[in-house]
Write a protein that holds these residues in place. Structure first.
Motif, PDB file in Angstrom:
ATOM      1  N   ARG A 106       0.753  -1.214   0.000  1.00  0.00           N
ATOM      2  CA  ARG A 106       0.072   0.067   0.016  1.00  0.00           C
ATOM      3  C   ARG A 106       0.935   1.055   0.170  1.00  0.00           C
ATOM      4  NH1 ARG A 106      -4.805  -1.874   4.212  1.00  0.00           N
ATOM      5  NH2 ARG A 106      -5.595  -3.496   3.099  1.00  0.00           N
ATOM      6  N   GLN A 107       2.088   1.020   0.291  1.00  0.00           N
ATOM      7  CA  GLN A 107       3.168   2.226   0.072  1.00  0.00           C
ATOM      8  C   GLN A 107       3.891   2.521  -1.012  1.00  0.00           C
ATOM      9  OE1 GLN A 107       4.998   3.060   4.029  1.00  0.00           O
ATOM     10  NE2 GLN A 107       3.280   2.304   5.168  1.00  0.00           N
ATOM     11  N   ASN A 108       3.682   1.356  -1.907  1.00  0.00           N
ATOM     12  CA  ASN A 108       4.508   1.387  -3.183  1.00  0.00           C
ATOM     13  C   ASN A 108       3.617   2.155  -4.130  1.00  0.00           C
ATOM     14  OD1 ASN A 108       6.050   1.137  -5.451  1.00  0.00           O
ATOM     15  ND2 ASN A 108       5.781  -1.128  -5.528  1.00  0.00           N
ATOM     16  N   ASN A 109       3.600   3.555  -4.217  1.00  0.00           N
ATOM     17  CA  ASN A 109       2.715   4.222  -4.997  1.00  0.00           C
ATOM     18  C   ASN A 109       3.239   4.823  -6.158  1.00  0.00           C
ATOM     19  OD1 ASN A 109       0.567   4.156  -3.383  1.00  0.00           O
ATOM     20  ND2 ASN A 109       1.374   5.633  -1.921  1.00  0.00           N
ATOM     21  N   THR A 110       4.250   4.091  -6.983  1.00  0.00           N
ATOM     22  CA  THR A 110       5.059   4.352  -8.073  1.00  0.00           C
ATOM     23  C   THR A 110       3.825   4.112  -9.362  1.00  0.00           C
ATOM     24  OG1 THR A 110       5.629   2.031  -8.371  1.00  0.00           O
ATOM     25  CG2 THR A 110       7.397   3.683  -7.474  1.00  0.00           C
ATOM     26  N   ALA A 111       3.855   4.837 -10.221  1.00  0.00           N
ATOM     27  CA  ALA A 111       2.820   4.570 -11.329  1.00  0.00           C
ATOM     28  C   ALA A 111       2.575   3.416 -12.048  1.00  0.00           C
ATOM     29  CB  ALA A 111       3.194   5.750 -12.595  1.00  0.00           C
ATOM     30  N   SER A 112       3.857   2.636 -12.123  1.00  0.00           N
ATOM     31  CA  SER A 112       3.861   1.156 -12.707  1.00  0.00           C
ATOM     32  C   SER A 112       3.224   0.329 -11.698  1.00  0.00           C
ATOM     33  CB  SER A 112       5.184   0.863 -12.973  1.00  0.00           C
ATOM     34  OG  SER A 112       6.134   0.897 -11.736  1.00  0.00           O
ATOM     35  N   ASN A 113       3.046   0.621 -10.434  1.00  0.00           N
ATOM     36  CA  ASN A 113       2.523  -0.379  -9.651  1.00  0.00           C
ATOM     37  C   ASN A 113       0.821  -0.115  -9.292  1.00  0.00           C
ATOM     38  OD1 ASN A 113       2.540  -2.695  -7.574  1.00  0.00           O
ATOM     39  ND2 ASN A 113       2.331  -0.944  -6.035  1.00  0.00           N
ATOM     40  N   LEU A 114       0.350   0.921 -10.023  1.00  0.00           N
ATOM     41  CA  LEU A 114      -1.064   1.180  -9.715  1.00  0.00           C
ATOM     42  C   LEU A 114      -1.969   0.836 -11.270  1.00  0.00           C
ATOM     43  CD1 LEU A 114      -0.206   4.802  -7.998  1.00  0.00           C
ATOM     44  CD2 LEU A 114      -0.848   2.350  -6.996  1.00  0.00           C
ATOM     45  N   ARG A 115      -3.224   0.794 -10.757  1.00  0.00           N
ATOM     46  CA  ARG A 115      -4.058   0.412 -12.024  1.00  0.00           C
ATOM     47  C   ARG A 115      -5.495   0.890 -11.699  1.00  0.00           C
ATOM     48  NH1 ARG A 115      -4.314  -6.102 -12.562  1.00  0.00           N
ATOM     49  NH2 ARG A 115      -4.617  -6.483 -10.343  1.00  0.00           N
ATOM     50  N   ILE A 116      -6.330   1.158 -12.358  1.00  0.00           N
ATOM     51  CA  ILE A 116      -7.629   1.532 -12.450  1.00  0.00           C
ATOM     52  C   ILE A 116      -8.434   0.141 -12.238  1.00  0.00           C
ATOM     53  CG2 ILE A 116      -9.718   3.125 -12.960  1.00  0.00           C
ATOM     54  CD1 ILE A 116      -7.486   4.663 -11.943  1.00  0.00           C
ATOM     55  N   LEU A 117      -9.364  -0.093 -11.039  1.00  0.00           N
ATOM     56  CA  LEU A 117     -10.155  -1.192 -11.326  1.00  0.00           C
ATOM     57  C   LEU A 117     -11.451  -0.608 -10.702  1.00  0.00           C
ATOM     58  CD1 LEU A 117      -8.027  -4.024  -9.630  1.00  0.00           C
ATOM     59  CD2 LEU A 117      -8.242  -3.510 -11.909  1.00  0.00           C
ATOM     60  N   CYS A 118     -12.577  -1.539 -11.162  1.00  0.00           N
ATOM     61  CA  CYS A 118     -14.187  -1.109 -10.568  1.00  0.00           C
ATOM     62  C   CYS A 118     -13.931  -2.028  -9.084  1.00  0.00           C
ATOM     63  CB  CYS A 118     -15.299  -1.934 -11.438  1.00  0.00           C
ATOM     64  SG  CYS A 118     -14.772  -3.723 -11.233  1.00  0.00           S
ATOM     65  N   ARG A 119     -14.920  -1.792  -8.407  1.00  0.00           N
ATOM     66  CA  ARG A 119     -15.150  -2.170  -7.112  1.00  0.00           C
ATOM     67  C   ARG A 119     -14.960  -3.772  -7.005  1.00  0.00           C
ATOM     68  NH1 ARG A 119     -18.721  -3.819  -3.481  1.00  0.00           N
ATOM     69  NH2 ARG A 119     -18.390  -3.404  -1.338  1.00  0.00           N
ATOM     70  N   GLY A 120     -15.898  -4.246  -7.696  1.00  0.00           N
ATOM     71  CA  GLY A 120     -15.932  -5.693  -7.952  1.00  0.00           C
ATOM     72  C   GLY A 120     -14.846  -6.569  -8.205  1.00  0.00           C
TER      73      GLY A 120
END
Length: 283
Positions: A106-120
């Motif tokens: 949860r503290q690795n907030n680099t752009a390559s580690n993030l993606r957009i998901l829906c709640r489900g």
């Protein structure tokens, strides 16, 4: 020693850091000697592990002017219109989307580690074999191209064992096929023994003594209640176990010798008459 911060004339209480008490704890709280508005930290780690930033005026800021760092990082990349879920393609907005940490840090907030998901998808992604590795020590179980958890395989109608049994078999070195479809045995390695047949038959009890006279079978207690029988139930049982003839065991009076033939005929006739009378009343 004086505090190393410019224009601070206080004495450095913490010699190693060369900071006064005020600036030392400001660095501990905020990571910088710069004073934040109303004493708020510029960067704060929440109790559940996420990082928030103090960003007044940001479009994603909440009532306290804070933004989650992972959402703050994705804002300039995704834009105000957001983007669809990267797993199912469901359209999303910033009010409905979840910014997912791919590596679960949860503290690795680099752009390559993030993606957009829906709640489900964000809620269920931990159970998707294609996106996340099962967290058990035995890993996922594969058969006929399907990779799933032991619990999910246990729900398959072809599998006759529980998920825990599948995990035990895998931990013991069994193959995926053997863990799923191996013969079901008891914990000691022997095939289960079916329980004895349940019965309420009075002659099949372990302590019952069946006595047959003239084709009629009854227990000692039932013979004791017949007319002409003066022997106790215990005496009848003891006589039978001693090998005495059933007629003598039931009809011979206590302390008497075996019944003579004439007396036996009389008692048998009395018993038959009593039986016919009872049958007539029942009819």
């Amino acid at each position: 020693m004086q505090c190393s911060v410019e224009n601070c004339e206080r004495e450095a209480s913490y010699k190693a850091a060369k900071l006064c008490k005020m600036h030392y704890f400001r660095v501990r709280r905020n990571g910088t000697v710069v004073k934040t508005p109303i004493g708020r930290a510029l960067r704060y780690v929440t109790p559940n592990g996420y990082i928030t930033l103090y960003k007044p005026g940001h479009p994603l800021a909440n009532k306290t002017n804070c933004v989650f760092e992972h959402r703050f990082v994705m804002w300039p990349i995704v834009g105000p219109e957001c983007r669809p879920c990267e797993l199912c393609g469901l359209p999303q907005t910033w009010a409905t989307c979840h910014v997912d940490h791919i590596d679960d840090d949860r503290q690795n907030n680099t752009a390559s580690n993030l993606r957009i998901l829906c709640r489900g998808c964000n809620v269920k992604r931990g159970f998707r074999p294609e996106s996340h590795e099962f967290r058990s020590s035995v890993g996922l179980i594969e058969f006929e191209g399907r990779r799933d958890t032991a619990t999910a395989w246990a729900r398959d109608p072809r599998v006759n064992v529980s998920g825990k049994t599948i995990l035990f078999r895998k931990a013991a070195g069994a193959s995926d096929f053997e863990a799923l479809f191996g013969d079901k045995v008891t914990h000691n390695g022997r095939k289960p023994i079916p329980p004895p047949r349940k019965t309420n038959h009075k002659y099949e009890r372990s302590n019952a003594v069946a006595i047959t006279i003239e084709g009629h079978t009854m227990t000692a207690a039932e013979w004791h209640r017949e007319p002409g029988v003066t022997v106790s139930v215990r005496s009848i049982v003891n006589r039978i176990r001693e090998g005495i003839d059933p007629i003598d065991a039931v009809f011979a009076r206590p302390g008497k010798k075996p019944i003579a033939d004439d007396d036996l005929k009389a008692l048998t006739a009395l018993y038959r008459a009593k039986t016919k009378e009872l049958k007539g009343r029942a009819a």
